[in-house]
Structures are given as structure tokens and as C-alpha cells.
Scaffold this motif. Structure first.
Motif, PDB file in Angstrom:
ATOM      1  N   HIS A 209      47.659  16.981  62.883  1.00 48.19           N
ATOM      2  CA  HIS A 209      46.313  16.240  62.384  1.00 48.19           C
ATOM      3  C   HIS A 209      45.169  16.959  63.087  1.00 48.19           C
ATOM      4  O   HIS A 209      44.166  17.285  62.376  1.00 48.19           O
ATOM      5  N   THR A 210      45.116  17.436  64.412  1.00 51.61           N
ATOM      6  CA  THR A 210      44.229  18.212  64.974  1.00 51.61           C
ATOM      7  C   THR A 210      43.772  19.741  64.103  1.00 51.61           C
ATOM      8  O   THR A 210      42.931  19.912  63.966  1.00 51.61           O
ATOM      9  N   HIS A 211      45.022  20.454  63.955  1.00 49.87           N
ATOM     10  CA  HIS A 211      44.884  21.637  63.356  1.00 49.87           C
ATOM     11  C   HIS A 211      44.287  21.545  61.594  1.00 49.87           C
ATOM     12  O   HIS A 211      43.481  22.246  61.342  1.00 49.87           O
ATOM     13  N   LEU A 212      44.896  20.595  61.300  1.00 48.97           N
ATOM     14  CA  LEU A 212      44.135  20.303  59.713  1.00 48.97           C
ATOM     15  C   LEU A 212      42.778  20.016  59.626  1.00 48.97           C
ATOM     16  O   LEU A 212      42.072  20.260  58.516  1.00 48.97           O
ATOM     17  N   THR A 213      42.170  19.634  60.736  1.00 49.89           N
ATOM     18  CA  THR A 213      40.729  19.195  60.811  1.00 49.89           C
ATOM     19  C   THR A 213      39.944  20.324  61.331  1.00 49.89           C
ATOM     20  O   THR A 213      38.891  20.207  61.578  1.00 49.89           O
ATOM     21  N   ASP A 214      40.780  21.666  61.726  1.00 49.30           N
ATOM     22  CA  ASP A 214      39.728  22.620  62.347  1.00 49.30           C
ATOM     23  C   ASP A 214      38.667  23.024  61.440  1.00 49.30           C
ATOM     24  O   ASP A 214      38.897  23.129  60.085  1.00 49.30           O
ATOM     25  N   HIS A 215      37.496  23.534  61.956  1.00 52.10           N
ATOM     26  CA  HIS A 215      36.400  24.056  60.764  1.00 52.10           C
ATOM     27  C   HIS A 215      37.194  25.401  60.293  1.00 52.10           C
ATOM     28  O   HIS A 215      38.040  26.080  61.067  1.00 52.10           O
ATOM     29  N   PRO A 216      37.043  25.829  59.061  1.00 51.00           N
ATOM     30  CA  PRO A 216      37.415  26.869  58.548  1.00 51.00           C
ATOM     31  C   PRO A 216      37.078  28.207  59.362  1.00 51.00           C
ATOM     32  O   PRO A 216      37.853  29.278  59.557  1.00 51.00           O
ATOM     33  N   LEU A 217      35.982  28.303  60.049  1.00 49.95           N
ATOM     34  CA  LEU A 217      35.731  29.481  61.043  1.00 49.95           C
ATOM     35  C   LEU A 217      36.748  29.636  62.167  1.00 49.95           C
ATOM     36  O   LEU A 217      37.164  30.432  62.364  1.00 49.95           O
ATOM     37  N   THR A 218      37.046  28.344  62.592  1.00 48.03           N
ATOM     38  CA  THR A 218      38.037  28.214  63.705  1.00 48.03           C
ATOM     39  C   THR A 218      39.372  28.845  63.149  1.00 48.03           C
ATOM     40  O   THR A 218      40.057  29.711  64.077  1.00 48.03           O
ATOM     41  N   ALA A 219      40.024  28.601  62.034  1.00 46.33           N
ATOM     42  CA  ALA A 219      41.220  29.126  61.497  1.00 46.33           C
ATOM     43  C   ALA A 219      40.948  30.371  61.418  1.00 46.33           C
ATOM     44  O   ALA A 219      41.920  31.285  61.581  1.00 46.33           O
ATOM     45  N   ALA A 220      40.032  31.038  60.904  1.00 46.16           N
ATOM     46  CA  ALA A 220      39.762  32.418  60.496  1.00 46.16           C
ATOM     47  C   ALA A 220      39.542  33.144  61.849  1.00 46.16           C
ATOM     48  O   ALA A 220      40.391  34.356  61.803  1.00 46.16           O
ATOM     49  N   ARG A 221      38.936  32.726  62.747  1.00 47.58           N
ATOM     50  CA  ARG A 221      38.775  33.335  63.999  1.00 47.58           C
ATOM     51  C   ARG A 221      40.156  33.504  64.714  1.00 47.58           C
ATOM     52  O   ARG A 221      40.576  34.485  65.168  1.00 47.58           O
ATOM     53  N   GLY A 222      40.996  32.408  64.697  1.00 48.26           N
ATOM     54  CA  GLY A 222      42.372  32.440  65.093  1.00 48.26           C
ATOM     55  C   GLY A 222      43.307  33.601  64.491  1.00 48.26           C
ATOM     56  O   GLY A 222      44.060  33.974  65.141  1.00 48.26           O
ATOM     57  N   ALA A 223      43.184  33.322  63.165  1.00 44.55           N
ATOM     58  CA  ALA A 223      43.965  34.370  62.277  1.00 44.55           C
ATOM     59  C   ALA A 223      43.711  35.721  62.687  1.00 44.55           C
ATOM     60  O   ALA A 223      44.423  36.700  62.570  1.00 44.55           O
ATOM     61  N   ALA A 224      42.424  35.961  63.113  1.00 44.11           N
ATOM     62  CA  ALA A 224      42.014  37.502  63.539  1.00 44.11           C
ATOM     63  C   ALA A 224      42.359  37.688  64.916  1.00 44.11           C
ATOM     64  O   ALA A 224      42.287  38.674  65.440  1.00 44.11           O
ATOM     65  N   GLY A 225      42.824  36.710  65.644  1.00 40.30           N
ATOM     66  CA  GLY A 225      43.335  36.800  66.894  1.00 40.30           C
ATOM     67  C   GLY A 225      42.180  36.887  68.048  1.00 40.30           C
ATOM     68  O   GLY A 225      42.304  37.761  69.055  1.00 40.30           O
ATOM     69  N   LEU A 226      41.089  36.326  67.775  1.00 47.32           N
ATOM     70  CA  LEU A 226      39.818  36.690  68.531  1.00 47.32           C
ATOM     71  C   LEU A 226      39.547  35.166  69.260  1.00 47.32           C
ATOM     72  O   LEU A 226      39.575  34.250  68.662  1.00 47.32           O
TER      73      LEU A 226
END
Length: 70
Positions: free
Chosen positions: A6-23
């Protein structure tokens, strides 16, 4: 116990993109020339990013601006 999905699904899109970039927030802030507290405010939805801010972040993260909008 909290549901991590549930927490992951509500992440801001920036958080997800930043995480995908490993930053981390600090790394992205340094690369994009932002203050870390501004990125944290965007990710926690305390600051609505301007088009210019989204553009700068999208370029660094190599994503489309629409991928960072809610």
C-alpha cells in the motif's frame, strides 16, 4: 503490521523514478541543482512542482515530464 504494498502504491511518481534510477534524494538534488528539502517536499506532496522543476528533474532522470506528474 503496515502493508508495504500500500505504501509503495502511494509513492509520488518522483520517488518511484528516483528509486528506479538508483539515486538518493541527496544525489538527485546535487545532480539536478535542487535543495534536498525541495525534493523531499515534492515527494511528500508538501510542494507542488512547477513545470520548470518537473522539466529539470525529468531530464536528469531521463523520463517524460508526464511520468513525474500525479
Amino acid at each position: 503490521m503496515p502493508d508495504d504494498r500500500h505504501t509503495h502504491l502511494t509513492d509520488h511518481p518522483l520517488t518511484a523514478a528516483r528509486g528506479a534510477a538508483g539515486l538518493t534524494v541527496e544525489q538527485l538534488a546535487r545532480i539536478a541543482d535542487f535543495e534536498p528539502n525541495v525534493l523531499r517536499a515534492i515527494e511528500t506532496r508538501c510542494h507542488r512542482p512547477t513545470l520548470g522543476e518537473l522539466n529539470a528533474l525529468a531530464q536528469v532522470l531521463r523520463v517524460r515530464i508526464v511520468d513525474l506528474r500525479e
